[in-house]
Scaffold this motif. Structure first.
Motif, PDB file in Angstrom:
ATOM      1  N   HIS A  82      32.858   2.027 -22.267  1.00  0.00           N
ATOM      2  CA  HIS A  82      32.290   2.307 -23.583  1.00  0.00           C
ATOM      3  C   HIS A  82      31.294   3.456 -23.475  1.00  0.00           C
ATOM      4  O   HIS A  82      30.855   3.822 -22.372  1.00  0.00           O
ATOM      5  CB  HIS A  82      31.593   1.073 -24.154  1.00  0.00           C
ATOM      6  CG  HIS A  82      30.404   0.607 -23.350  1.00  0.00           C
ATOM      7  ND1 HIS A  82      30.507  -0.357 -22.377  1.00  0.00           N
ATOM      8  CD2 HIS A  82      29.101   0.989 -23.351  1.00  0.00           C
ATOM      9  CE1 HIS A  82      29.329  -0.555 -21.830  1.00  0.00           C
ATOM     10  NE2 HIS A  82      28.444   0.259 -22.404  1.00  0.00           N
ATOM     11  N   PRO A 102      25.158   7.471 -28.145  1.00  0.00           N
ATOM     12  CA  PRO A 102      25.913   8.026 -29.272  1.00  0.00           C
ATOM     13  C   PRO A 102      26.233   9.494 -29.014  1.00  0.00           C
ATOM     14  O   PRO A 102      25.583  10.170 -28.207  1.00  0.00           O
ATOM     15  CB  PRO A 102      24.958   7.849 -30.457  1.00  0.00           C
ATOM     16  CG  PRO A 102      23.601   7.711 -29.856  1.00  0.00           C
ATOM     17  CD  PRO A 102      23.786   7.079 -28.525  1.00  0.00           C
ATOM     18  N   VAL A 127      38.572   7.423 -28.137  1.00  0.00           N
ATOM     19  CA  VAL A 127      37.235   6.907 -28.420  1.00  0.00           C
ATOM     20  C   VAL A 127      37.180   6.567 -29.900  1.00  0.00           C
ATOM     21  O   VAL A 127      37.093   7.449 -30.752  1.00  0.00           O
ATOM     22  CB  VAL A 127      36.128   7.929 -28.071  1.00  0.00           C
ATOM     23  CG1 VAL A 127      34.755   7.309 -28.298  1.00  0.00           C
ATOM     24  CG2 VAL A 127      36.266   8.404 -26.628  1.00  0.00           C
ATOM     25  N   ALA A 128      37.309   5.282 -30.213  1.00  0.00           N
ATOM     26  CA  ALA A 128      37.255   4.811 -31.602  1.00  0.00           C
ATOM     27  C   ALA A 128      38.152   5.633 -32.512  1.00  0.00           C
ATOM     28  O   ALA A 128      37.732   6.093 -33.571  1.00  0.00           O
ATOM     29  CB  ALA A 128      35.812   4.825 -32.109  1.00  0.00           C
ATOM     30  N   LYS A 137      34.465  12.942 -36.045  1.00  0.00           N
ATOM     31  CA  LYS A 137      33.507  11.915 -36.416  1.00  0.00           C
ATOM     32  C   LYS A 137      32.416  11.827 -35.358  1.00  0.00           C
ATOM     33  O   LYS A 137      32.636  12.159 -34.184  1.00  0.00           O
ATOM     34  CB  LYS A 137      34.195  10.560 -36.561  1.00  0.00           C
ATOM     35  CG  LYS A 137      34.901  10.086 -35.295  1.00  0.00           C
ATOM     36  CD  LYS A 137      35.698   8.818 -35.492  1.00  0.00           C
ATOM     37  CE  LYS A 137      34.851   7.605 -35.732  1.00  0.00           C
ATOM     38  NZ  LYS A 137      35.628   6.354 -35.706  1.00  0.00           N
ATOM     39  N   GLN A 160      30.269   9.543 -32.917  1.00  0.00           N
ATOM     40  CA  GLN A 160      30.621   8.319 -32.210  1.00  0.00           C
ATOM     41  C   GLN A 160      29.351   7.549 -31.882  1.00  0.00           C
ATOM     42  O   GLN A 160      28.355   8.112 -31.436  1.00  0.00           O
ATOM     43  CB  GLN A 160      31.372   8.650 -30.912  1.00  0.00           C
ATOM     44  CG  GLN A 160      32.705   9.358 -31.123  1.00  0.00           C
ATOM     45  CD  GLN A 160      33.771   8.431 -31.682  1.00  0.00           C
ATOM     46  OE1 GLN A 160      33.543   7.221 -31.843  1.00  0.00           O
ATOM     47  NE2 GLN A 160      34.935   8.971 -31.965  1.00  0.00           N
ATOM     48  N   SER A 161      29.395   6.263 -32.100  1.00  0.00           N
ATOM     49  CA  SER A 161      28.227   5.420 -31.851  1.00  0.00           C
ATOM     50  C   SER A 161      28.236   4.904 -30.423  1.00  0.00           C
ATOM     51  O   SER A 161      29.284   4.833 -29.768  1.00  0.00           O
ATOM     52  CB  SER A 161      28.211   4.242 -32.827  1.00  0.00           C
ATOM     53  OG  SER A 161      29.376   3.451 -32.664  1.00  0.00           O
ATOM     54  N   ASP A 189      28.359   2.297 -27.493  1.00  0.00           N
ATOM     55  CA  ASP A 189      29.198   1.111 -27.298  1.00  0.00           C
ATOM     56  C   ASP A 189      30.610   1.272 -27.855  1.00  0.00           C
ATOM     57  O   ASP A 189      31.412   0.331 -27.784  1.00  0.00           O
ATOM     58  CB  ASP A 189      28.572  -0.159 -27.887  1.00  0.00           C
ATOM     59  CG  ASP A 189      27.287  -0.545 -27.180  1.00  0.00           C
ATOM     60  OD1 ASP A 189      27.215  -0.337 -25.957  1.00  0.00           O
ATOM     61  OD2 ASP A 189      26.359  -1.025 -27.846  1.00  0.00           O
ATOM     62  N   SER A 190      30.972   2.457 -28.403  1.00  0.00           N
ATOM     63  CA  SER A 190      32.359   2.676 -28.831  1.00  0.00           C
ATOM     64  C   SER A 190      33.285   2.574 -27.613  1.00  0.00           C
ATOM     65  O   SER A 190      32.984   3.103 -26.539  1.00  0.00           O
ATOM     66  CB  SER A 190      32.520   4.056 -29.474  1.00  0.00           C
ATOM     67  OG  SER A 190      31.809   4.135 -30.686  1.00  0.00           O
TER      68      SER A 190
END
Length: 523
Positions: free
Chosen positions: A235, A239, A273-274, A504, A506-507, A509-510
């Motif tokens: 993860h 961010p 990634v997400a 986007k 990314q936060s 823990d993604s």
């Protein structure tokens, strides 16, 4: 009957009892996992074995934005028709095996953690008792592929006559893709496996409709020398903005991502990634150094991590040259420290350590620091090279200037030899601290030598190395040597963003995974 594939690698069958020919053929196809269907150009049957479906080239490549390539209706069906997350496979007159998906979106957990239990059972005529477990795992892979179905793919050949040769050549079991899907669908190419088709020819119409299932489960099959293994789970540690070209990745357990300094030929590769596809061109620990420079009165700038700070002794006690960084212990009981800035509290650091001489009078030591706030607040793993040539590994805490030994072990398999490098690993994740020490020329042992836990230090300013000699030491200007420093937690990846058009932020823990994870096939 004709066969597409290699009978030498098809699933071996158990004894077949007398039955109608078609039943015997179906029995064989079910055990092998392939497709049995009618030949298109002759009065006969065709069997396409499972291995012929793996990693096949695209037979029919369509572009949604090109006129005539994809005719309506073409839309995904988000249903549970193909979900099977609890599979039992029984060998006829033999053993059975169960394979269940217990975590994830399509697991047997109750919603919202999963979808509940979708059971399926198969009675297969297999040869031996090792096969049911293999077959169950493969069926679970197919039954828990997390992707919407596209049950039909309609091509209007009257509107797209340039496709006539490609469409009429496509047959059952072939792979079809649709690139550039409409904006209301995910931007990635749609991968399909043709399971059947219908064809309608009229005076002014020529329509072919393929019946399809997801093709991706068959298109990422591991082959020796060509496939990548994914991590057990990774993860984002921090961010990342939508334009950041460096991301920091933590791997929870098991092997980490390949390091580009070790294997540049493994790059580039794509990650997910997400939902965003990124291309990784390099991957290093957030601190790394091979000491390939010459510096006096300091250590200069690391390969990764910035410029070293120093603490303790005088600047003349620090130097880099001949592929190593050195701490000269010109005075006893005074630590020498070199460190790189970091705000990450978790760490997993390797370094190789050697001394210029055997210890006399008292120990010489070198080691790693983590959660290093200042000289009086840090964790350290220390290798003490004792005057009897034994080596003691300890995990220590300095809090407000008071040093406490948390764990220690005299390593029985190691004898100190001056000039010989010993490899150390020190890991801190949450409250858990672990350390190990081994001969640098040997393979890393699986087990940790010492493990403990402590919650006193929760912040970090630096990561680095620390050397000190005992008050009783009588060596004259002994030198502690360091080589191949790296902190693999987290790893810094250099990436190209928005490869699939997704842009986007990314936060933290993604989830991070290979874009195309590979799977071990049934056969």
């Amino acid at each position: 009957m004709s066969v597409c594939g290699d009978p030498g690698i098809q699933a071996q069958l158990g004894p077949q009892k007398p039955a109608a020919l078609l039943d015997i053929l179906r029995d064989s196809a079910e055990a092998d996992g392939g497709i049995l269907y009618e030949q298109r150009q002759a009065a006969g049957l065709m069997y396409r074995d499972a291995s012929s479906l793996y990693n096949q080239r695209v037979r029919l490549a369509l572009n949604y934005t090109t006129a005539g390539h994809v005719a309506p209706p073409f839309q995904p069906v988000d249903d549970d028709q193909l979900i099977k997350n609890d599979i039992t496979v029984s060998r006829r007159d033999g053993a059975s095996a169960v394979s269940e998906l217990t975590s994830g979106a399509l697991s047997t957990q109750a919603p919202p953690n999963g979808v509940g239990r979708y059971q399926d059972s198969r009675d297969l005529n297999l040869y031996d008792d090792t096969q049911p477990a293999q077959a169950a795992e493969w069926l679970l892979h197919l039954g828990t592929w997390d992707e919407a179905r596209y049950p039909t793919l309609h091509v209007d050949l009257a509107a797209g006559p340039s496709l006539i040769d490609d469409v009429t050549a496509a047959d059952v079991g072939d792979r079809a893709t649709v690139s550039n899907p409409p904006s209301w669908l995910p931007p990635d190419a749609i991968d399909l496996l043709i399971q059947g088709y219908s064809e309608v020819i009229q005076q002014y119409a020529w329509d072919v409709t393929f019946n399809c299932t997801p093709g991706a489960p068959w298109s990422s099959i591991a082959q020796v020398g060509t496939a990548r293994a994914d991590t057990a789970g990774s993860h984002l540690s921090d961010p990342a903005t939508s334009s950041a070209t460096t991301i920091y990745v933590t791997t929870e357990t098991g092997p980490e991502w390949v390091d580009s300094s070790d294997s540049a030929s493994d790059f580039p590769f794509d990650i997910r990634v997400a939902g965003e596809r990124m291309t990784v061109s390099a991957c290093r620990g957030n601190g790394a150094d091979t000491f390939g420079r010459t510096v006096s009165n300091g250590w200069g700038t690391a390969d990764v991590g910035g410029t070293y700070g120093t603490g303790g002794g005088t600047t003349a006690d620090y130097a880099v040259g001949s592929g190593i960084g050195t701490h000269t212990l010109a005075t006893v009981n005074t630590s020498r420290r070199t460190f790189l800035s970091t705000t990450f509290t978790d760490f997993d650091i390797y370094v190789s350590i050697a001394t210029s001489a055997l210890a006399t009078g008292g120990f010489l030591s070198g080691g790693i620091t983590g959660r290093h706030v200042d000289s009086d607040n840090l964790y350290t793993a220390r290798a003490a090279f004792n005057q009897d040539q034994g080596i003691t590994l300890s995990i220590r805490k300095r809090l407000a200037g008071v040093e406490t030994e948390l764990e220690a072990l005299s390593i029985p398999a190691l004898t100190h030899v001056a000039g010989t490098f010993y490899r150390m690993r020190f890991q801190g994740i949450g409250i858990f601290l672990k350390a190990k020490l081994w001969l640098a020329s040997a393979d890393e042992p699986l087990a940790w030598d010492r493990e403990t836990f402590d919650s006193a230090l929760t912040a970090s300013s630096f990561q680095g190395l620390r050397s000190i000699s005992a008050s009783a030491n009588t060596n004259t200007n002994p030198v502690i040597r360091y080589d191949d420093f790296r902190n693999i937690l987290p790893q810094a990846m250099t990436v190209t963003r928005s490869v699939n058009g997704v842009t986007k932020a990314q936060s933290a823990d993604s989830a991070v995974s290979l874009w195309t994870p590979y799977y071990v096939p049934y056969l």
